[in-house]
Scaffold this active site. Structure first.
Site, PDB file in Angstrom:
ATOM      1  N   GLY A   1       0.817  -1.207   0.000  1.00 15.97           N
ATOM      2  CA  GLY A   1       0.000   0.000   0.000  1.00 15.97           C
ATOM      3  C   GLY A   1       0.847   1.250   0.000  1.00 15.97           C
ATOM      4  O   GLY A   1       2.078   1.179   0.017  1.00 15.97           O
TER       5      GLY A   1
ATOM      6  N   GLU B   1      -0.706   0.562  -6.267  1.00 14.92           N
ATOM      7  CA  GLU B   1       0.314   0.281  -5.250  1.00 14.92           C
ATOM      8  C   GLU B   1       0.716  -1.188  -5.248  1.00 14.92           C
ATOM      9  O   GLU B   1       1.896  -1.515  -5.168  1.00 14.92           O
ATOM     10  CB  GLU B   1      -0.169   0.713  -3.860  1.00 14.92           C
ATOM     11  CG  GLU B   1      -0.145   2.202  -3.629  1.00 14.92           C
ATOM     12  CD  GLU B   1       1.257   2.769  -3.499  1.00 14.92           C
ATOM     13  OE1 GLU B   1       2.232   2.022  -3.271  1.00 14.92           O
ATOM     14  OE2 GLU B   1       1.396   4.009  -3.629  1.00 14.92           O
TER      15      GLU B   1
ATOM     16  N   GLU C   1       4.463  -2.404  -6.149  1.00 11.10           N
ATOM     17  CA  GLU C   1       5.258  -3.031  -5.095  1.00 11.10           C
ATOM     18  C   GLU C   1       5.479  -4.518  -5.304  1.00 11.10           C
ATOM     19  O   GLU C   1       6.468  -5.063  -4.801  1.00 11.10           O
ATOM     20  CB  GLU C   1       4.610  -2.788  -3.724  1.00 11.10           C
ATOM     21  CG  GLU C   1       4.667  -1.332  -3.314  1.00 11.10           C
ATOM     22  CD  GLU C   1       4.082  -1.063  -1.936  1.00 11.10           C
ATOM     23  OE1 GLU C   1       3.439  -1.966  -1.351  1.00 11.10           O
ATOM     24  OE2 GLU C   1       4.264   0.057  -1.443  1.00 11.10           O
TER      25      GLU C   1
ATOM     26  N   GLU D   1      11.142  -6.993  -0.058  1.00 12.89           N
ATOM     27  CA  GLU D   1      10.853  -8.425  -0.202  1.00 12.89           C
ATOM     28  C   GLU D   1       9.340  -8.604  -0.246  1.00 12.89           C
ATOM     29  O   GLU D   1       8.594  -7.743   0.230  1.00 12.89           O
ATOM     30  CB  GLU D   1      11.382  -9.225   0.987  1.00 12.89           C
ATOM     31  CG  GLU D   1      12.872  -9.280   1.141  1.00 12.89           C
ATOM     32  CD  GLU D   1      13.284 -10.095   2.368  1.00 12.89           C
ATOM     33  OE1 GLU D   1      12.794 -11.247   2.510  1.00 12.89           O
ATOM     34  OE2 GLU D   1      14.063  -9.585   3.171  1.00 12.89           O
TER      35      GLU D   1
END
Length: 155
Positions: free
Chosen positions: A41, A57, A61, A112
């Site tokens: 997020g 997001e 990500e 990660e």
């Protein structure tokens, strides 16, 4: 407006992404909470809906595509400096989502990524609110699927 020492709260989104019985976690690569595990997020952009922000997001990500289902919770994340001034203040809208496509890999702000079974969250040392909304989202998924929610007995 800067993210640290803002003039007002910053709107953000969090995505509780499930794939089967696993939830997607990321290790934050930037402040606030750098190096800590959380859900994907970030800040909502001007002109972007909450759902659009969650999809963007998660894609940035982790590289995956999601289907957003519903709002699970709204959480304030406020961090103060040693002098008591507000260094960070995010109002986070947490959304339940389902994985739809792609292999999760760390990108953008994530150091990660991991798909984690709900009974194995403890080693990730999540913020208490993050763990709470993950479990709330899992219960909502069960209810939506017609599975009775688990009953927790407190002693």
């Amino acid at each position: 407006m800067t993210r640290s020492y803002p003039e007002r709260p910053i709107a953000g989104v969090g995505a509780l992404v499930f794939r089967g019985e696993e939830v997607l976690l990321i290790k934050r690569g930037k402040p606030p909470r750098e190096g800590q595990w959380s859900i994907p997020g970030g800040a909502q952009n001007l002109g972007e809906s909450v759902v659009e922000a969650a999809r963007r997001e998660v894609r940035e990500e982790t590289g995956i595509e999601i289907e957003v289902k519903e709002v699970i919770a709204v959480v304030d994340m406020v961090r103060r400096d040693d002098g008591g001034r507000v260094k960070y203040h995010y109002t986070l809208v947490d959304l339940l989502a389902e994985w739809r496509a792609g292999d999760a890999t760390a990108g953008d702000d994530a150091a990660e990524v991991a798909w984690v079974p709900l009974d194995r969250l403890a080693p990730y040392r999540l913020w208490r609110e993050t763990e709470r909304v993950i479990l709330l989202a899992a219960e909502r998924r069960k209810a939506a699927a017609g599975t009775p929610p688990a009953i927790l007995l407190l002693r």
